[in-house]
Write a protein that holds these residues in place. Sequence first.
Motif, PDB file in Angstrom:
ATOM      1  N   THR A  80      -5.701 -18.111  25.759  1.00 38.11           N
ATOM      2  CA  THR A  80      -6.179 -16.757  25.442  1.00 38.11           C
ATOM      3  C   THR A  80      -5.047 -15.741  25.541  1.00 38.11           C
ATOM      4  O   THR A  80      -4.906 -14.853  24.700  1.00 38.11           O
ATOM      5  N   GLN A  81      -4.232 -15.899  26.564  1.00 41.52           N
ATOM      6  CA  GLN A  81      -3.085 -15.008  26.726  1.00 41.52           C
ATOM      7  C   GLN A  81      -2.135 -15.137  25.549  1.00 41.52           C
ATOM      8  O   GLN A  81      -1.600 -14.136  25.053  1.00 41.52           O
ATOM      9  N   PHE A  82      -1.925 -16.370  25.093  1.00 42.33           N
ATOM     10  CA  PHE A  82      -1.069 -16.602  23.930  1.00 42.33           C
ATOM     11  C   PHE A  82      -1.654 -15.920  22.692  1.00 42.33           C
ATOM     12  O   PHE A  82      -0.928 -15.298  21.909  1.00 42.33           O
ATOM     13  N   ARG A  83      -2.976 -16.030  22.499  1.00 43.50           N
ATOM     14  CA  ARG A  83      -3.620 -15.401  21.345  1.00 43.50           C
ATOM     15  C   ARG A  83      -3.427 -13.885  21.371  1.00 43.50           C
ATOM     16  O   ARG A  83      -3.165 -13.260  20.332  1.00 43.50           O
ATOM     17  N   ILE A  84      -3.546 -13.289  22.553  1.00 42.48           N
ATOM     18  CA  ILE A  84      -3.351 -11.846  22.676  1.00 42.48           C
ATOM     19  C   ILE A  84      -1.927 -11.473  22.274  1.00 42.48           C
ATOM     20  O   ILE A  84      -1.697 -10.524  21.515  1.00 42.48           O
ATOM     21  N   GLY A  85      -0.960 -12.235  22.779  1.00 40.71           N
ATOM     22  CA  GLY A  85       0.428 -11.980  22.425  1.00 40.71           C
ATOM     23  C   GLY A  85       0.671 -12.138  20.934  1.00 40.71           C
ATOM     24  O   GLY A  85       1.413 -11.359  20.325  1.00 40.71           O
ATOM     25  N   PHE A  86       0.033 -13.143  20.339  1.00 39.61           N
ATOM     26  CA  PHE A  86       0.187 -13.390  18.910  1.00 39.61           C
ATOM     27  C   PHE A  86      -0.335 -12.214  18.091  1.00 39.61           C
ATOM     28  O   PHE A  86       0.328 -11.748  17.160  1.00 39.61           O
ATOM     29  N   VAL A  87      -1.512 -11.719  18.441  1.00 42.30           N
ATOM     30  CA  VAL A  87      -2.107 -10.593  17.715  1.00 42.30           C
ATOM     31  C   VAL A  87      -1.255  -9.333  17.884  1.00 42.30           C
ATOM     32  O   VAL A  87      -1.009  -8.601  16.913  1.00 42.30           O
ATOM     33  N   ILE A  88      -0.803  -9.074  19.098  1.00 42.86           N
ATOM     34  CA  ILE A  88       0.056  -7.907  19.330  1.00 42.86           C
ATOM     35  C   ILE A  88       1.327  -8.025  18.499  1.00 42.86           C
ATOM     36  O   ILE A  88       1.812  -7.028  17.931  1.00 42.86           O
ATOM     37  N   ASN A  89       1.861  -9.225  18.396  1.00 40.32           N
ATOM     38  CA  ASN A  89       3.073  -9.448  17.607  1.00 40.32           C
ATOM     39  C   ASN A  89       2.846  -9.124  16.133  1.00 40.32           C
ATOM     40  O   ASN A  89       3.706  -8.535  15.474  1.00 40.32           O
ATOM     41  N   LEU A  90       1.673  -9.491  15.618  1.00 42.35           N
ATOM     42  CA  LEU A  90       1.358  -9.190  14.225  1.00 42.35           C
ATOM     43  C   LEU A  90       1.316  -7.680  13.991  1.00 42.35           C
ATOM     44  O   LEU A  90       1.881  -7.168  13.013  1.00 42.35           O
ATOM     45  N   PHE A  91       0.643  -6.960  14.887  1.00 42.10           N
ATOM     46  CA  PHE A  91       0.581  -5.505  14.750  1.00 42.10           C
ATOM     47  C   PHE A  91       1.962  -4.885  14.932  1.00 42.10           C
ATOM     48  O   PHE A  91       2.278  -3.857  14.324  1.00 42.10           O
ATOM     49  N   SER A  92       2.785  -5.520  15.755  1.00 47.37           N
ATOM     50  CA  SER A  92       4.137  -5.025  15.977  1.00 47.37           C
ATOM     51  C   SER A  92       4.938  -5.022  14.677  1.00 47.37           C
ATOM     52  O   SER A  92       5.619  -4.043  14.353  1.00 47.37           O
ATOM     53  N   VAL A  93       4.843  -6.110  13.930  1.00 42.64           N
ATOM     54  CA  VAL A  93       5.587  -6.202  12.674  1.00 42.64           C
ATOM     55  C   VAL A  93       5.051  -5.203  11.650  1.00 42.64           C
ATOM     56  O   VAL A  93       5.815  -4.651  10.858  1.00 42.64           O
ATOM     57  N   VAL A  94       3.743  -4.954  11.678  1.00 45.87           N
ATOM     58  CA  VAL A  94       3.166  -3.937  10.795  1.00 45.87           C
ATOM     59  C   VAL A  94       3.728  -2.556  11.139  1.00 45.87           C
ATOM     60  O   VAL A  94       4.052  -1.759  10.247  1.00 45.87           O
ATOM     61  N   LEU A  95       3.865  -2.282  12.427  1.00 42.20           N
ATOM     62  CA  LEU A  95       4.454  -1.013  12.856  1.00 42.20           C
ATOM     63  C   LEU A  95       5.886  -0.867  12.346  1.00 42.20           C
ATOM     64  O   LEU A  95       6.318   0.221  11.957  1.00 42.20           O
ATOM     65  N   PHE A  96       6.627  -1.986  12.348  1.00 37.49           N
ATOM     66  CA  PHE A  96       8.000  -1.962  11.854  1.00 37.49           C
ATOM     67  C   PHE A  96       8.024  -1.625  10.368  1.00 37.49           C
ATOM     68  O   PHE A  96       8.865  -0.848   9.900  1.00 37.49           O
ATOM     69  N   LEU A  97       7.093  -2.198   9.607  1.00 32.94           N
ATOM     70  CA  LEU A  97       7.006  -1.907   8.181  1.00 32.94           C
ATOM     71  C   LEU A  97       6.649  -0.443   7.949  1.00 32.94           C
ATOM     72  O   LEU A  97       7.213   0.214   7.062  1.00 32.94           O
ATOM     73  N   LEU A  98       5.732   0.084   8.741  1.00 32.63           N
ATOM     74  CA  LEU A  98       5.364   1.497   8.616  1.00 32.63           C
ATOM     75  C   LEU A  98       6.531   2.413   8.980  1.00 32.63           C
ATOM     76  O   LEU A  98       6.718   3.468   8.367  1.00 32.63           O
ATOM     77  N   ALA A  99       7.316   1.998   9.984  1.00 31.47           N
ATOM     78  CA  ALA A  99       8.504   2.773  10.349  1.00 31.47           C
ATOM     79  C   ALA A  99       9.492   2.798   9.183  1.00 31.47           C
ATOM     80  O   ALA A  99      10.119   3.833   8.900  1.00 31.47           O
ATOM     81  N   ALA A 100       9.641   1.653   8.502  1.00 29.00           N
ATOM     82  CA  ALA A 100      10.533   1.593   7.346  1.00 29.00           C
ATOM     83  C   ALA A 100      10.041   2.516   6.226  1.00 29.00           C
ATOM     84  O   ALA A 100      10.832   3.187   5.563  1.00 29.00           O
ATOM     85  N   TRP A 101       8.718   2.558   6.042  1.00 28.36           N
ATOM     86  CA  TRP A 101       8.158   3.456   5.029  1.00 28.36           C
ATOM     87  C   TRP A 101       8.456   4.914   5.378  1.00 28.36           C
ATOM     88  O   TRP A 101       8.834   5.710   4.505  1.00 28.36           O
ATOM     89  N   ALA A 102       8.278   5.284   6.644  1.00 26.63           N
ATOM     90  CA  ALA A 102       8.561   6.661   7.068  1.00 26.63           C
ATOM     91  C   ALA A 102      10.040   6.990   6.880  1.00 26.63           C
ATOM     92  O   ALA A 102      10.391   8.111   6.469  1.00 26.63           O
ATOM     93  N   LEU A 103      10.919   6.034   7.165  1.00 20.96           N
ATOM     94  CA  LEU A 103      12.354   6.253   6.950  1.00 20.96           C
ATOM     95  C   LEU A 103      12.656   6.405   5.461  1.00 20.96           C
ATOM     96  O   LEU A 103      13.533   7.190   5.070  1.00 20.96           O
ATOM     97  N   TYR A 104      11.936   5.659   4.638  1.00 22.71           N
ATOM     98  CA  TYR A 104      12.102   5.796   3.186  1.00 22.71           C
ATOM     99  C   TYR A 104      11.755   7.217   2.739  1.00 22.71           C
ATOM    100  O   TYR A 104      12.499   7.855   1.977  1.00 22.71           O
ATOM    101  N   VAL A 105      10.625   7.730   3.231  1.00 23.35           N
ATOM    102  CA  VAL A 105      10.209   9.090   2.871  1.00 23.35           C
ATOM    103  C   VAL A 105      11.232  10.104   3.369  1.00 23.35           C
ATOM    104  O   VAL A 105      11.574  11.062   2.665  1.00 23.35           O
ATOM    105  N   LEU A 106      11.759   9.877   4.572  1.00 24.63           N
ATOM    106  CA  LEU A 106      12.719  10.802   5.161  1.00 24.63           C
ATOM    107  C   LEU A 106      14.046  10.823   4.405  1.00 24.63           C
ATOM    108  O   LEU A 106      14.634  11.883   4.189  1.00 24.63           O
ATOM    109  N   LEU A 107      14.521   9.631   4.001  1.00 23.45           N
ATOM    110  CA  LEU A 107      15.864   9.528   3.426  1.00 23.45           C
ATOM    111  C   LEU A 107      15.870   9.470   1.898  1.00 23.45           C
ATOM    112  O   LEU A 107      16.942   9.439   1.287  1.00 23.45           O
TER     113      LEU A 107
END
Length: 228
Positions: free
Chosen positions: A48-75
């Motif tokens: 269960t702990q592994f599953r939680i970490g896995f899900v958080i990791n997925l959302f983490s990568v989505v956050l990275f993609l959103l950060a890249a989008w915001a940087l695109y808009v900025l630059l």
Amino acid sequence: MNSVTKIARTAGVLYLLYVITSIVANLFGKFVFVEAPITINNILTHATQFRIGFVINLFSVVLFLLAAWALYVLLKPVNKDLALLFLLFNVAGFAVWLFSSLCLFASLMILNGTEAIKAFQPDQLQALAVFFFGLYKTGVVIAQVPYGVWLFPLGYLVLKSGFLPKILGMLLIADGICQFVYVCQRLILPDLAVIAYPCLVISFIAEVSLALWLAIKAVKPRLSVNPE
């Protein structure tokens, strides 16, 4: 606070959230910078702990993609084509990372799956789980190729922006070089991880510095750039 400042702060906050959630995901899942036996043992004893970490990791990568989008808009006003280029490379890295994550989840399914899977001997299941974990680790390394390339146009645009410190641009370009050293070390000299340790330090400093500057300092409203 003008729109440019808001975009900069959004990019910085998203980037920081990505860093934080990545660390938290590893604390739960134990699948970053560790060998296969550690992750396999974590799956067997704390599924269960592994599953939680896995899900958080997925959302983490989505956050990275959103950060890249915001940087695109900025630059984008600095150079739209180069801004689009680094965003596309980030999307490519995102796709490879997702496929790699599927291989990681396969290890969980093998070790804690259906009765049909459990028809195999325990040592066979563990060997197969280790195989898929190896695919995950290799996929993560391969993802660093587009994730490394995106740092070059990003760093260049930071240098040319006029509203971000040039040192951040130079650090990002150095980070891109370090990513390629890391990939080569992992794929060509996998037993010499010491080669990549300084690169990981530079990467952490470069990207966290960018995130902190954007989140805290943002950009000065009086500065602007003309699109090329």
